[in-house]
Design a protein around this motif. Sequence first.
Motif, PDB file in Angstrom:
ATOM      1  N   THR A  24       0.854  -1.197   0.000  1.00 37.07           N
ATOM      2  CA  THR A  24       0.000   0.000   0.000  1.00 37.07           C
ATOM      3  C   THR A  24       0.886   1.241   0.000  1.00 37.07           C
ATOM      4  N   VAL A  66      -7.898   1.284   3.016  1.00 39.53           N
ATOM      5  CA  VAL A  66      -7.676  -0.158   2.802  1.00 39.53           C
ATOM      6  C   VAL A  66      -8.888  -0.881   3.384  1.00 39.53           C
ATOM      7  N   ASP A  92      -7.468   0.684  -1.675  1.00 37.52           N
ATOM      8  CA  ASP A  92      -6.715  -0.570  -1.665  1.00 37.52           C
ATOM      9  C   ASP A  92      -7.764  -1.658  -1.437  1.00 37.52           C
ATOM     10  N   ALA A  94      -7.374  -4.751  -2.311  1.00 35.54           N
ATOM     11  CA  ALA A  94      -6.628  -6.009  -2.489  1.00 35.54           C
ATOM     12  C   ALA A  94      -7.403  -7.206  -1.952  1.00 35.54           C
ATOM     13  N   GLN A  95      -8.086  -7.006  -0.822  1.00 37.87           N
ATOM     14  CA  GLN A  95      -8.788  -8.118  -0.159  1.00 37.87           C
ATOM     15  C   GLN A  95     -10.288  -8.063  -0.414  1.00 37.87           C
ATOM     16  N   SER A 121      -5.979  -7.383  -5.632  1.00 42.29           N
ATOM     17  CA  SER A 121      -4.858  -8.324  -5.707  1.00 42.29           C
ATOM     18  C   SER A 121      -5.364  -9.732  -5.965  1.00 42.29           C
ATOM     19  N   LYS A 126      -5.297 -14.429  -1.526  1.00 40.80           N
ATOM     20  CA  LYS A 126      -6.590 -13.765  -1.655  1.00 40.80           C
ATOM     21  C   LYS A 126      -7.710 -14.759  -2.031  1.00 40.80           C
ATOM     22  N   TYR A 265      -0.400  -7.642  10.291  1.00 42.20           N
ATOM     23  CA  TYR A 265       0.606  -6.629  10.003  1.00 42.20           C
ATOM     24  C   TYR A 265       1.345  -6.130  11.239  1.00 42.20           C
TER      25      TYR A 265
HETATM   26  C1  LIG Z   1      -2.270  -8.548  -0.715  1.00 39.59           C
HETATM   27  C2  LIG Z   1      -2.307  -7.083  -0.402  1.00 39.59           C
HETATM   28  C3  LIG Z   1      -1.573  -6.154  -1.148  1.00 39.59           C
HETATM   29  C4  LIG Z   1      -0.588  -6.540  -2.199  1.00 39.59           C
HETATM   30  O1  LIG Z   1      -1.066  -7.220  -3.255  1.00 39.59           O
HETATM   31  P1  LIG Z   1      -0.049  -7.738  -4.362  1.00 39.59           P
HETATM   32  O2  LIG Z   1      -0.899  -8.489  -5.299  1.00 39.59           O
HETATM   33  O3  LIG Z   1       0.994  -8.567  -3.675  1.00 39.59           O
HETATM   34  O4  LIG Z   1       0.551  -6.513  -4.965  1.00 39.59           O
HETATM   35  C5  LIG Z   1      -1.730  -4.806  -0.885  1.00 39.59           C
HETATM   36  N1  LIG Z   1      -2.543  -4.387   0.091  1.00 39.59           N
HETATM   37  C6  LIG Z   1      -3.247  -5.238   0.848  1.00 39.59           C
HETATM   38  C7  LIG Z   1      -4.155  -4.701   1.913  1.00 39.59           C
HETATM   39  C8  LIG Z   1      -3.135  -6.612   0.647  1.00 39.59           C
HETATM   40  O5  LIG Z   1      -3.827  -7.456   1.419  1.00 39.59           O
END
Ligand SMILES: *Cc1c(COP(=O)(O)O)cnc(C)c1O
Length: 321
Positions: A24, A66, A92, A94-95, A121, A126, A265
Amino acid sequence: MAAILIDLQPGDEVIMPSYTFVSTANAFVLRGAKIVFADSSTENPNIDAATIESLITSKTKAIVPVHYAGIACDMDAIMAIAKHHGLFVIEDAAQAIDSFYTGKDGVKKALGSIGHLAAFSFHETKNIISGEGGMIAINDRQFAERAEIIWEKGTNRSAFFRGVVDKYGWVDIGSSFLPSEIIAAFLWAQIEHLDAIQERRKEIWNRYYLGLKDLAKGCNLSLPQIPKYATNNAHLFYLICETSKQREQLISYLKHHQIHAVFHYISLHSSEFYLRSNSLKELENTDYYSDCLLRLPFYYELSSDNLDKIIETINSFYKNV
Ligand SMILES: *Cc1c(COP(=O)(O)O)cnc(C)c1O
């Protein structure tokens, strides 16, 4: 790509939670931005929207919420702050695949479709995966044309293939952000089965929740809370232990029973890299999640027998504390 698209300049500031993955922050640090970390909310690890405004300066360019565990941030509040101060919002997500937010207007919106830009992501951890890989969502038309060029290594090759230009060349900065066809095909099959994957993941999540909720009432142990405006995409299941010591004991108890549970984290504001050029500030809720949050095993193939065993083992641990 998002950091390039908003034309981030060295010294610009980007506000994001400290309780997140390094990616992030790296996306913006690589463009020379200064990261300004906000605290998490008391309700869940998402950014506390009420703390954002006090972090805004004349250099602030973007806010990066996020959606932790696929649970929506307070997007009405964040979008209103961004609008008022002329900032970009980059989610973000990603999840956050297959998760939604319903704001004051009553419209159910997919996470990743609310900010100006969003990133998903498909990392192996994931809900659906391509090993490594991701997706950018462009929600503001002004970015669409340039995104395609950055994505194609800084060339207008896509326009060439559409027959819009008669040759292609180097027109901007960019990189090889695209996945291979083989990786895309691997991911596509999962997109086709997204509903089935999600159904099983939600079953796992609900079984954990039902199996632990009585325990959480009796002990000083918290389970995830889903705000009214959010849906649950069953990305992960976490517990919040009373203290870091209790979490440590629970981890080793589970390990002794062959169950691998992991914390999450280590907050970025207390990381070695960040502290090399910044001083330590206190982010109380962030530290709390860093110290006390524990993730339980969570994957599509997790059997119901194993799930029951994990739930039983956690219950037996708390009988003895
Ligand atoms: C997994 C994740 C990312 C990174 O994703 P990538 O595909 O490895 O770039 C970034 N932010 C969060 C909150 C994530 O869980």
